[in-house]
Design a protein around this motif. Sequence first.
Motif, short mmCIF file in Angstrom:
data_model
loop_
_atom_site.label_atom_id
_atom_site.label_comp_id
_atom_site.label_asym_id
_atom_site.label_seq_id
_atom_site.Cartn_x
_atom_site.Cartn_y
_atom_site.Cartn_z
N ARG A 201 2.52 9.79 2.47
CA ARG A 201 2.97 8.61 1.71
C ARG A 201 2.05 8.34 0.52
O ARG A 201 2.51 7.98 -0.56
CB ARG A 201 3.08 7.40 2.63
CG ARG A 201 4.21 7.56 3.62
CD ARG A 201 4.60 6.36 4.44
NE ARG A 201 3.79 5.19 4.44
CZ ARG A 201 3.38 4.55 5.52
NH1 ARG A 201 3.68 5.02 6.72
NH2 ARG A 201 2.67 3.45 5.44
N LEU A 202 0.76 8.52 0.73
CA LEU A 202 -0.18 8.33 -0.38
C LEU A 202 0.07 9.37 -1.48
O LEU A 202 0.04 9.04 -2.66
CB LEU A 202 -1.63 8.42 0.13
CG LEU A 202 -2.13 7.24 0.95
CD1 LEU A 202 -3.45 7.58 1.65
CD2 LEU A 202 -2.29 6.00 0.07
N ALA A 203 0.33 10.61 -1.08
CA ALA A 203 0.59 11.66 -2.06
C ALA A 203 1.83 11.34 -2.88
O ALA A 203 1.83 11.49 -4.11
CB ALA A 203 0.74 13.01 -1.36
N VAL A 204 2.89 10.87 -2.22
CA VAL A 204 4.10 10.48 -2.94
C VAL A 204 3.79 9.34 -3.91
O VAL A 204 4.20 9.37 -5.07
CB VAL A 204 5.24 10.09 -1.96
CG1 VAL A 204 6.39 9.44 -2.69
CG2 VAL A 204 5.71 11.33 -1.19
N ALA A 205 3.06 8.35 -3.43
CA ALA A 205 2.72 7.20 -4.28
C ALA A 205 1.85 7.61 -5.47
O ALA A 205 1.95 7.02 -6.55
CB ALA A 205 2.00 6.14 -3.45
N LEU A 206 1.03 8.63 -5.28
CA LEU A 206 0.16 9.12 -6.34
C LEU A 206 0.86 10.17 -7.22
O LEU A 206 0.31 10.56 -8.25
CB LEU A 206 -1.12 9.70 -5.75
CG LEU A 206 -2.08 8.68 -5.13
CD1 LEU A 206 -3.11 9.37 -4.23
CD2 LEU A 206 -2.77 7.88 -6.23
N GLY A 207 2.01 10.65 -6.77
CA GLY A 207 2.73 11.65 -7.55
C GLY A 207 2.03 13.00 -7.58
O GLY A 207 2.02 13.68 -8.60
N VAL A 208 1.45 13.38 -6.45
CA VAL A 208 0.75 14.66 -6.35
C VAL A 208 1.28 15.45 -5.16
O VAL A 208 1.86 14.87 -4.24
CB VAL A 208 -0.78 14.46 -6.22
CG1 VAL A 208 -1.34 13.72 -7.44
CG2 VAL A 208 -1.15 13.74 -4.94
N PRO A 209 1.05 16.77 -5.12
CA PRO A 209 1.47 17.55 -3.96
C PRO A 209 0.76 17.04 -2.70
O PRO A 209 -0.43 16.70 -2.75
CB PRO A 209 1.02 18.98 -4.30
CG PRO A 209 0.84 19.00 -5.78
CD PRO A 209 0.45 17.60 -6.17
N ALA A 210 1.46 17.02 -1.60
CA ALA A 210 0.89 16.54 -0.33
C ALA A 210 -0.34 17.34 0.05
O ALA A 210 -1.29 16.81 0.64
CB ALA A 210 1.93 16.57 0.77
N GLY A 211 -0.35 18.62 -0.28
CA GLY A 211 -1.48 19.48 0.05
C GLY A 211 -2.79 19.06 -0.60
O GLY A 211 -3.87 19.42 -0.13
N TRP A 212 -2.73 18.29 -1.68
CA TRP A 212 -3.94 17.82 -2.31
C TRP A 212 -4.72 16.90 -1.38
O TRP A 212 -5.94 16.87 -1.43
CB TRP A 212 -3.64 17.07 -3.60
CG TRP A 212 -3.38 17.91 -4.79
CD1 TRP A 212 -3.13 19.26 -4.83
CD2 TRP A 212 -3.35 17.48 -6.14
NE1 TRP A 212 -2.92 19.67 -6.12
CE2 TRP A 212 -3.06 18.60 -6.95
CE3 TRP A 212 -3.51 16.25 -6.75
CZ2 TRP A 212 -2.95 18.52 -8.32
CZ3 TRP A 212 -3.39 16.15 -8.13
CH2 TRP A 212 -3.12 17.30 -8.91
N LEU A 213 -4.02 16.12 -0.59
CA LEU A 213 -4.68 15.11 0.25
C LEU A 213 -4.84 15.51 1.69
O LEU A 213 -5.63 14.90 2.41
CB LEU A 213 -3.90 13.78 0.18
CG LEU A 213 -3.70 13.18 -1.20
CD1 LEU A 213 -2.97 11.85 -1.09
CD2 LEU A 213 -5.00 13.02 -1.95
N GLY A 214 -4.06 16.48 2.15
CA GLY A 214 -4.11 16.80 3.57
C GLY A 214 -4.55 18.15 3.92
O GLY A 214 -4.80 19.07 3.36
#
Length: 122
Positions: free
Chosen positions: A109-122
């Motif tokens: 959800r944070l990745a979507v809110a930040l507009g970045v690929p989910a892999g960046w955060l997880g």
Amino acid sequence: MTVQIIHTDSGEELVVISRRDYDALLARLGDEDAEDRMTLLLAAEARAEQPLPSEVSAAVLSGASLVKAVRQWRGLTQSALAEAAGINQGFVSEIESGAKGASPETLARLAVALGVPAGWLG
């Protein structure tokens, strides 16, 4: 390696190379920050992801959490990110400080809110 030579009015030659090539050269010379940037870049490429922007990588290498570095790169406050991700601002603060971890769902959800690929955060 793509190299561009620029001649100044005074006759000096300037060499222009990509940031990636520059970091690779510095890494070969033993620059630890450049080695870290290359490691992050190669890891992203291995996962077939877009690499982190250099501003984000620099912030992480300086000690910021990845969520905080991306949030600041996007120009968001903790409150704005929390609202967009559907979580509370205090939890964003705890994630950024490392006081609490986030579930894979929250990171997505944070990745979507930040507009970045989910892999960046997880």
